[in-house]
Design an enzyme around this catalytic site. Structure first.
Site, PDB file in Angstrom:
ATOM      1  N   ASP A  92      37.222  44.710  48.973  1.00  0.00           N
ATOM      2  CA  ASP A  92      38.019  43.665  49.463  1.00  0.00           C
ATOM      3  C   ASP A  92      37.315  43.305  51.026  1.00  0.00           C
ATOM      4  O   ASP A  92      37.677  43.948  51.669  1.00  0.00           O
ATOM      5  CB  ASP A  92      39.508  43.716  49.474  1.00  0.00           C
ATOM      6  CG  ASP A  92      40.170  44.009  48.308  1.00  0.00           C
ATOM      7  OD1 ASP A  92      39.615  43.526  47.269  1.00  0.00           O
ATOM      8  OD2 ASP A  92      41.216  44.753  48.319  1.00  0.00           O
ATOM      9  N   ASP A  98      47.118  38.087  39.021  1.00  0.00           N
ATOM     10  CA  ASP A  98      47.487  39.059  40.006  1.00  0.00           C
ATOM     11  C   ASP A  98      49.172  39.120  39.652  1.00  0.00           C
ATOM     12  O   ASP A  98      49.790  37.862  40.053  1.00  0.00           O
ATOM     13  CB  ASP A  98      47.385  38.474  41.330  1.00  0.00           C
ATOM     14  CG  ASP A  98      46.014  38.694  41.854  1.00  0.00           C
ATOM     15  OD1 ASP A  98      45.248  39.767  41.545  1.00  0.00           O
ATOM     16  OD2 ASP A  98      45.504  37.649  42.470  1.00  0.00           O
TER      17      ASP A  98
END
Length: 588
Positions: free
Chosen positions: A285, A443
């Site tokens: 990330d 998600d």
């Protein structure tokens, strides 16, 4: 990689040849040797030491039409000690000492351009004259009589057989993505260092062996049926897999073609490859911290800031360095998620482009990038399509693009209208680059229910009751980094994006993110059983046992982790050692 349709990317074209830069859906590399140069030093990487040419320096000429990740081939060739220039005319093919055709494109578009530019005739003449040739992926498929991809479409006709699509009705997921084993049928020279090791495939179409083409076939691979993985006849070679993405073993294939007399100073260790391996993916990330530096971070249920007075962005290292280390550690793929990128000006995110470019110079496994890939208009009123944004990332070194929020909106619209408009980022990119180049990142968060009839979405009977004893749940999709819930379930979205052209699903879970208690098995089983494309399990890994659990209890094709790798709590090699003990095949 087949699947790329013709598109003109004039604003991004990098080749100097105007006649080919906007037309060619493929790339042609020509090797010309320059004698009397001193020997190049050996390059040590991972377990295999690659020796560059000790007899001469060489120039490799590349035809790049601006679509797909040809940068990976360029980087692999440079890594082996060769220089690169671009081909301009069919005559260059006939004069080549060695010719490499890394076919990135769709079969029909490639044949159309090769025929119109005189390349098809030159290629046939070159190969028939037994000149040294190496085709990669589509560069293999074009040698056959025809293809069913958007066809039938006639090929170069050098090898008897029709290139057809994999059959997904037998339970095998299409595209065929990942590390699979070869069965070498005869002496092929360039495959001498492969042994029982995996190589990386990513394709939806393949040619089948037969009595008519058996004299060409040098190896096969099994994925439902045995298909042709490589051919050799005289000095002509071609492979369906991607050597530039197959780690050390793949580099050895390129080296043996470029320098047939050279030898690796160290043989690869004996492998145990027998089938398609489960993949272990390292995820980074990436975002800018408060000082403006690009760093690798990790969230706790998507919160990436430290719980301190300063409330700074959690900094776990530099992206390029960490990606290189994960490659050395044995990661099967590396995924970058730019969690703050592109919000205002996607193509202005030069640091992330540079991360990809530098990473791809030394990391020879697939690279995925995601974060804000969508249509946008800059401050000057200039409109950029998601396709243009993705194209720049492919050219910077990405092999796959991950789409999140935009895919949710597209899925919602498709479920509502049952119409494929072709305008969403998912549809645009998969239409041009093929579905194997597009990952949809989902998600969801778990929403517990007292009854499965409480919502219109797909529900499950949970293995662990909710906080109030609830026995059911549905998974609500979110957008904008998990901050906004949407009226669509993960099950419904997964089915929709497969229809719209996704080639893989990256399945996250907000509830499990950063908790280290294991993947959400209920969720992963639900989605991996619902679609016929590969599913990557994500969120929650905290121990080696969590990887074997998700592979045993679900149909996940890969498992992804971030924080446990960054913090060195669970090394990648420990995961693979555990998978070995559990009898789960993986890439060595």
């Amino acid at each position: 990689m087949e699947g790329v349709r013709y598109a003109s990317f004039t604003s991004f074209a990098t080749t100097k040849s105007s006649s080919f830069s906007a037309l060619s859906p493929s790339s042609i590399i020509i090797l010309r040797q320059k004698p009397h140069k001193k020997a190049l030093k050996s390059i040590s990487h991972r377990n295999l030491v690659i020796s560059a040419s000790s007899a001469s320096n060489s120039v490799v000429t590349l035809l790049d039409y601006g679509a797909g990740n040809v940068r990976s081939v360029r980087n692999a060739i440079r890594y082996l000690g060769f220089e690169i220039e671009d081909v301009r005319t069919p005559k260059d093919i006939l004069n080549a000492e060695r010719l490499i055709f890394p076919g990135v494109g769709a079969f029909a578009s490639a044949m159309d351009v090769l025929t119109k530019t005189g390349m098809a005739e030159a290629l046939c003449t070159y190969i028939k004259n037994d000149r040294p040739f190496l085709g990669i992926c589509l560069g293999l498929q074009l040698l056959f009589e025809s293809s069913e991809e958007n066809g039938p479409v006639n090929g170069l006709g050098l090898i008897p057989s029709v290139v057809g699509r994999f059959n997904s009705s037998n339970g095998f997921r299409v595209p065929h993505i990942g590390w699979n084993a070869l069965q070498v049928a005869k002496d092929s020279e360039i495959l001498d260092d492969i042994g029982d090791h995996h190589v990386y495939f990513v394709h939806s179409y393949r040619a089948m062996p037969s009595d008519d083409n058996k004299e060409w076939v040098s190896s096969t691979c099994n994925y439902g049926d045995d298909f042709i993985a490589s051919i050799r006849r005289g000095n002509a070679h071609a492979v369906q897999f991607h050597p530039e993405k197959s780690g050390d073993v793949g580099l050895s294939v390129l080296r043996r073609f470029l320098n047939p007399k050279s030898q690796g100073t160290k043989k690869p260790t004996q492998g145990k490859a027998s089938k398609l391996a489960k993949r272990v993916i390292a995820c980074l990330d990436v975002r800018t911290n408060d000082k403006g530096d690009l760093v690798v971070t990790k969230g706790d249920q998507y919160d990436v800031r430290e719980h301190t007075k300063e409330n700074e962005v959690r900094n776990l290292g530099k992206p390029v360095e960490l990606a290189g280390q994960y490659y050395k550690d044995g990661a099967d793929e590396v995924s970058f998620l730019n969690i703050t990128g592109f919000r205002d000006f996607p193509l202005g995110d030069l640091p992330m482009l540079e991360v990809l470019r530098h990473t791809s110079e030394n990391v020879f496994v697939p690279l995925t990038v995601g974060g804000g890939i969508r249509d946008f208009t800059d401050a000057n009123g200039r409109h950029y399509s998601s396709l243009e944004v993705a194209s720049e990332y492919f050219r910077s070194g990405a092999d796959k693009i991950s789409i999140g929020s935009d895919a949710v909106y597209a899925g919602e619209e498709y479920i509502k209208t049952k119409v494929k408009t072709g305008n969403s980022s998912l549809e645009q990119i998969s239409r041009v680059y093929g579905n194997q180049a597009v990952v949809v990142s989902i998600d969801p968060r778990r929403v517990y229910l007292k009854s499965p009839n409480d919502v219109q979405f797909k529900t499950i009977s949970v293995t662990k009751p909710g906080p109030s004893g609830e026995e059911y749940a549905w998974y609500q999709c979110t957008v904008n980094g998990g901050r906004e819930g949407r009226p669509i379930g993960a099950y419904e979205l997964a089915k929709a994006v497969e229809e719209l052209g996704a080639g893989e699903i990256l399945l996250n879970c907000i509830d499990c993110d950063g908790q280290g208690k294991g993947f959400d098995i209920d969720l992963i089983k639900l989605i991996s059983d619902a679609v016929s494309i590969p599913v990557i399990a994500s969120s929650g890994a905290g121990a080696v046992e969590h990887f074997s659990e998700v592979f045993v209890k679900t149909n996940a094709s890969a498992a992804l982790a971030a924080g446990i790798f960054h913090r060195k709590e669970v090394p990648i090699q420990s995961v693979k050692g555990h998978l070995l003990e559990e009898g789960i095949e993986f890439w060595e």
